[in-house]
Design a protein around this motif. Sequence first.
Motif, short mmCIF file in Angstrom:
data_model
loop_
_atom_site.label_atom_id
_atom_site.label_comp_id
_atom_site.label_asym_id
_atom_site.label_seq_id
_atom_site.Cartn_x
_atom_site.Cartn_y
_atom_site.Cartn_z
N ILE A 26 -17.73 -2.45 7.89
CA ILE A 26 -16.73 -1.63 7.20
C ILE A 26 -17.40 -0.74 6.15
O ILE A 26 -18.16 -1.22 5.30
N ASP A 27 -17.10 0.55 6.21
CA ASP A 27 -17.49 1.50 5.16
C ASP A 27 -16.22 2.04 4.54
O ASP A 27 -15.35 2.57 5.25
N LEU A 28 -16.12 1.91 3.21
CA LEU A 28 -14.88 2.30 2.53
C LEU A 28 -15.17 2.66 1.09
O LEU A 28 -15.91 1.94 0.40
N SER A 29 -14.62 3.78 0.63
CA SER A 29 -14.76 4.19 -0.78
C SER A 29 -13.38 4.34 -1.40
O SER A 29 -12.48 4.92 -0.78
N GLY A 40 -2.22 -2.63 9.48
CA GLY A 40 -2.77 -3.15 10.73
C GLY A 40 -2.05 -4.41 11.14
O GLY A 40 -1.34 -5.04 10.36
N ALA A 41 -2.23 -4.78 12.39
CA ALA A 41 -1.58 -5.98 12.93
C ALA A 41 -2.15 -7.23 12.29
O ALA A 41 -3.25 -7.21 11.71
N SER A 42 -1.42 -8.33 12.40
CA SER A 42 -1.92 -9.61 11.91
C SER A 42 -3.22 -9.94 12.64
O SER A 42 -3.32 -9.76 13.86
N GLY A 43 -4.21 -10.39 11.86
CA GLY A 43 -5.50 -10.71 12.45
C GLY A 43 -6.46 -9.55 12.54
O GLY A 43 -7.57 -9.71 13.04
N SER A 44 -6.05 -8.37 12.04
CA SER A 44 -6.92 -7.19 12.12
C SER A 44 -8.01 -7.19 11.06
O SER A 44 -8.96 -6.41 11.15
N GLY A 45 -7.86 -8.05 10.03
CA GLY A 45 -8.89 -8.13 9.00
C GLY A 45 -8.48 -7.60 7.64
O GLY A 45 -9.29 -7.57 6.71
N LYS A 46 -7.20 -7.22 7.49
CA LYS A 46 -6.74 -6.63 6.22
C LYS A 46 -6.95 -7.58 5.05
O LYS A 46 -7.55 -7.22 4.03
N ASP A 220 -9.28 -4.42 15.13
CA ASP A 220 -10.47 -5.06 15.70
C ASP A 220 -11.65 -5.04 14.75
O ASP A 220 -12.79 -4.82 15.16
N GLY A 221 -11.37 -5.24 13.45
CA GLY A 221 -12.44 -5.35 12.47
C GLY A 221 -13.05 -4.04 12.03
O GLY A 221 -14.07 -4.02 11.31
N LEU A 222 -12.42 -2.92 12.40
CA LEU A 222 -12.91 -1.59 12.01
C LEU A 222 -11.80 -0.84 11.29
O LEU A 222 -10.63 -1.22 11.34
N VAL A 223 -12.15 0.24 10.59
CA VAL A 223 -11.16 1.01 9.83
C VAL A 223 -11.10 2.45 10.31
O VAL A 223 -12.06 3.01 10.82
N GLU A 224 -9.91 3.04 10.12
CA GLU A 224 -9.67 4.43 10.47
C GLU A 224 -8.76 5.05 9.43
O GLU A 224 -7.72 4.48 9.08
#
Length: 234
Positions: A26-29, A40-46, A220-224
Amino acid sequence: MTIFAAKEVRKTFTNGEVAEEILKGIDLSLHESEITALVGASGSGKSTLLTIAAGLQPTSDGQIVFNGQNMTDMTSEQIRQIRASEFGFVFQAAHLVPFLTVEEQLLLMLDVAGTKLSKKQQKKEVAELLEQVGMDHRKDAYPASLSGGEKQRVAIARAIIHKPKMLFADEPTASLDSKRSKDVMSLIRDLTKTLRITTLMVTHDEEMLSYADHVIAMKDGLVELLPTKKEGTC
């Protein structure tokens, strides 16, 4: 101004001999005076990302940088001190202490944060913030006598009374009806702007996304990064 950054953050959980990677680089600023919503859906990593960002659990790999400091290189005590003094937390339930009045809830938080203010100054800070969140008339009330919306307003005030740089909000409106949800989100938005807080919020409520400056979808463990629609626009 960038206050927080996740850099190639990964998190793997192991159940017996089975390893599952929940966060996959994950890259996030996050920036001052802005609200970023995680969806995100449950289990997406939020929730995993939120708790890692807040220093509540470690990464498996990658870096968490807060205010120019690499938290992944810190001791647990150093991280605890940052959580107490620089972070604020709001959850789905207010988690107010049942035997403390509204005023006492906030005074306790100042003590936890290690305030150096005198008792008189502490009461003045509390009184001013309670007025700002519209709860000054209830300062002597106990949680049992408060409505759901009032409890969340007190929880928000408690989360920011020590003037944190970051606010972590995990489903802050999930237990409220539509009107109270909008009132609470308006309050979070206004405080984020006026106090120059960096807010990271997990929500399932699409109506609340219009209050965010940025919306990040997790899958799926990624961000958009998603386009945002501001509250009050068509």
